[in-house]
Every structure is written in structure tokens, then in C-alpha cells.
Design a protein around this motif. Structure first.
Motif, PDB file in Angstrom:
ATOM      1  N   LEU A 167      11.883  54.071  39.726  1.00 43.53           N
ATOM      2  CA  LEU A 167      10.785  54.663  40.492  1.00 43.53           C
ATOM      3  C   LEU A 167       9.869  53.601  41.075  1.00 43.53           C
ATOM      4  N   LYS A 168       9.567  52.579  40.280  1.00 40.86           N
ATOM      5  CA  LYS A 168       8.725  51.492  40.780  1.00 40.86           C
ATOM      6  C   LYS A 168       9.401  50.798  41.955  1.00 40.86           C
ATOM      7  N   ALA A 169      10.703  50.584  41.855  1.00 38.63           N
ATOM      8  CA  ALA A 169      11.445  49.948  42.952  1.00 38.63           C
ATOM      9  C   ALA A 169      11.434  50.841  44.193  1.00 38.63           C
ATOM     10  N   SER A 170      11.678  52.139  44.012  1.00 37.66           N
ATOM     11  CA  SER A 170      11.660  53.079  45.140  1.00 37.66           C
ATOM     12  C   SER A 170      10.296  53.108  45.810  1.00 37.66           C
ATOM     13  N   TYR A 171       9.251  53.139  44.999  1.00 36.82           N
ATOM     14  CA  TYR A 171       7.900  53.168  45.552  1.00 36.82           C
ATOM     15  C   TYR A 171       7.605  51.881  46.318  1.00 36.82           C
ATOM     16  N   HIS A 172       7.983  50.748  45.749  1.00 36.04           N
ATOM     17  CA  HIS A 172       7.764  49.458  46.408  1.00 36.04           C
ATOM     18  C   HIS A 172       8.469  49.427  47.767  1.00 36.04           C
ATOM     19  N   HIS A 173       9.735  49.848  47.809  1.00 40.54           N
ATOM     20  CA  HIS A 173      10.482  49.866  49.075  1.00 40.54           C
ATOM     21  C   HIS A 173       9.845  50.838  50.071  1.00 40.54           C
ATOM     22  N   ALA A 174       9.404  51.982  49.576  1.00 44.44           N
ATOM     23  CA  ALA A 174       8.774  52.975  50.452  1.00 44.44           C
ATOM     24  C   ALA A 174       7.490  52.410  51.058  1.00 44.44           C
ATOM     25  N   VAL A 175       6.669  51.763  50.234  1.00 43.95           N
ATOM     26  CA  VAL A 175       5.416  51.180  50.729  1.00 43.95           C
ATOM     27  C   VAL A 175       5.706  50.147  51.803  1.00 43.95           C
ATOM     28  N   LYS A 176       6.688  49.294  51.575  1.00 38.27           N
ATOM     29  CA  LYS A 176       7.045  48.266  52.560  1.00 38.27           C
ATOM     30  C   LYS A 176       7.492  48.905  53.875  1.00 38.27           C
ATOM     31  N   LYS A 177       8.291  49.974  53.793  1.00 39.48           N
ATOM     32  CA  LYS A 177       8.758  50.659  55.008  1.00 39.48           C
ATOM     33  C   LYS A 177       7.598  51.331  55.740  1.00 39.48           C
ATOM     34  N   VAL A 178       6.694  51.942  54.992  1.00 36.97           N
ATOM     35  CA  VAL A 178       5.532  52.592  55.611  1.00 36.97           C
ATOM     36  C   VAL A 178       4.661  51.555  56.302  1.00 36.97           C
ATOM     37  N   GLU A 179       4.401  50.433  55.610  1.00 35.32           N
ATOM     38  CA  GLU A 179       3.595  49.365  56.218  1.00 35.32           C
ATOM     39  C   GLU A 179       4.245  48.850  57.495  1.00 35.32           C
ATOM     40  N   ALA A 180       5.551  48.620  57.445  1.00 32.19           N
ATOM     41  CA  ALA A 180       6.267  48.114  58.625  1.00 32.19           C
ATOM     42  C   ALA A 180       6.206  49.116  59.772  1.00 32.19           C
ATOM     43  N   PHE A 181       6.362  50.388  59.458  1.00 27.57           N
ATOM     44  CA  PHE A 181       6.328  51.443  60.476  1.00 27.57           C
ATOM     45  C   PHE A 181       4.965  51.446  61.173  1.00 27.57           C
ATOM     46  N   ILE A 182       3.912  51.379  60.396  1.00 27.86           N
ATOM     47  CA  ILE A 182       2.554  51.438  60.952  1.00 27.86           C
ATOM     48  C   ILE A 182       2.231  50.185  61.749  1.00 27.86           C
ATOM     49  N   LYS A 183       2.667  49.010  61.271  1.00 27.57           N
ATOM     50  CA  LYS A 183       2.393  47.746  61.965  1.00 27.57           C
ATOM     51  C   LYS A 183       3.175  47.614  63.267  1.00 27.57           C
ATOM     52  N   ASN A 184       4.332  48.263  63.350  1.00 24.79           N
ATOM     53  CA  ASN A 184       5.185  48.129  64.535  1.00 24.79           C
ATOM     54  C   ASN A 184       4.740  48.974  65.701  1.00 24.79           C
ATOM     55  N   ASP A 185       3.558  49.468  65.654  1.00 25.84           N
ATOM     56  CA  ASP A 185       3.115  50.292  66.782  1.00 25.84           C
ATOM     57  C   ASP A 185       1.997  49.675  67.539  1.00 25.84           C
TER      58      ASP A 185
END
Length: 185
Positions: A167-185
Motif C-alpha cells: 500500500l505504501k508503494a502504491s500510494y507513493h507511485h500514485a502521488v508521483k503520478k498525480v504530481e507529474a500530471f499537475i506539473k505537466n500542464d
């Protein structure tokens, strides 16, 4: 979960086991958990109508199984597990029904979000929702449980029947993807 809430849940369970107070206890249970479960489901499926349908199925399942609830976990953990499983089942049915690929399904969820009344793609909260909807199902669920519901990893492990480390790994990956998504705009 605070001790008072667990005691309240214990009283609800006792009242539910008594046939004379079963319906009242169930009504109180619904009042106590309906909104939290609604938003837990809504964050996964985005549409109000779909959320209400799934939530209704959740409470039907709870009604049918509450007498055999073994209390090996907290009541709210058990309810979240049912809500999560019902939602995942619904999502799988939608995927099969529409025969979309996984990325098409995620895109369809994002499209539903864009179609929501009041959508403004420039607002940060909408960008966050778009980013969350772009996550794979498991990461989206873990992110929502941790970020919005502030559920401890130990409780999430019971809800999702997996390890705390995963779960910690999934959450970490999810946070990284969310951050990348928001920054790429």
C-alpha cells in the motif's frame, strides 16, 4: 478510529442483532456511514447516479451480512471493504460491457469528470481530480483512502486485503503520478 466511535458501533451491532431494534439500528448505521461511503465510492466512479446505485448495493449487502459480521475488524473497515469491492465489481462490469481497453476506461472516467457541471480545467481541484481519475484502479483507491479519508495503512490493508508495504508503494507511485500530471500542464 476513536474509542467512542467503536463503542457506538458496538451498540449498533447489539441493537441490530435484536429483531425488535434491527431496522432502527440499520437506519442509524446508514446515517452514520452513508456520506463517508458515498464520497469514497464517488471518487472512484465520478458520477452521482452510479455512486448512488453502488451505495445502495453496498447497504443491501450490509443488511444481508451484518448478522454474521465476525468483528475481526472495525465495523467501518468492514463497510469500506464492501464499498470498495462493490465499486471494483461495478468498474469491471463497465469495462466488460463497453469492451474498452484499460486506458480507454480511464479516459472515459476523465471525460465524465469534464462533463460535470461547473468544470473548470484551470482550477487546481479539477486538475487534481483529472490526475486521480488517470490513475490505475488500485492506485486510485489507495490514493483516495489515504489522501481524502486519511485511513491508516493498517486499516487499508484490511480493507484491500494486502500488505502495508504494498500500500505504501502504491500510494507513493500514485502521488508521483498525480504530481507529474499537475506539473505537466
Amino acid at each position: 478510529m476513536p474509542i467512542e466511535a467503536q463503542q457506538d458501533d458496538q451498540q449498533l451491532l447489539i441493537a441490530f442483532r435484536d429483531e425488535a431494534t434491527r431496522e432502527k439500528a440499520f437506519t442509524l448505521l446508514i446515517k452514520k456511514y452513508q456520506e463517508r461511503l458515498y464520497w469514497h465510492i464517488r471518487r472512484m466512479v465520478t458520477e452521482h447516479e452510479d455512486t448512488n446505485d453502488i451505495l445502495q448495493n453496498v447497504f443491501i449487502k450490509v443488511w444481508k451480512n451484518l448478522l454474521i459480521f465476525r468483528e475481526e475488524s472495525n465495523l467501518y473497515t468492514w463497510l469500506y471493504r464492501i464499498a470498495t469491492n462493490e465499486t471494483l465489481t461495478w468498474i469491471d462490469q463497465q469495462k466488460k460491457r463497453t469492451a474498452f481497453s484499460l486506458s480507454d476506461h480511464e479516459s472515459a472516467l476523465a471525460d465524465k469528470l469534464v462533463a460535470q457541471k461547473g468544470f473548470d480545467p484551470n482550477k487546481l481541484e479539477w486538475r487534481l481530480q483529472q490526475a486521480i481519475q488517470a490513475l490505475p484502479d488500485k492506485q486510485r483507491i489507495v490514493f483516495n483512502l489515504r489522501y481524502y479519508d486519511e485511513m491508516p495503512y493498517e486499516e487499508m490493508a484490511k480493507v484491500l486485503d494486502t500488505s502495508v508495504g504494498a500500500l505504501k508503494a502504491s500510494y507513493h507511485h500514485a502521488v508521483k503520478k498525480v504530481e507529474a500530471f499537475i506539473k505537466n500542464d
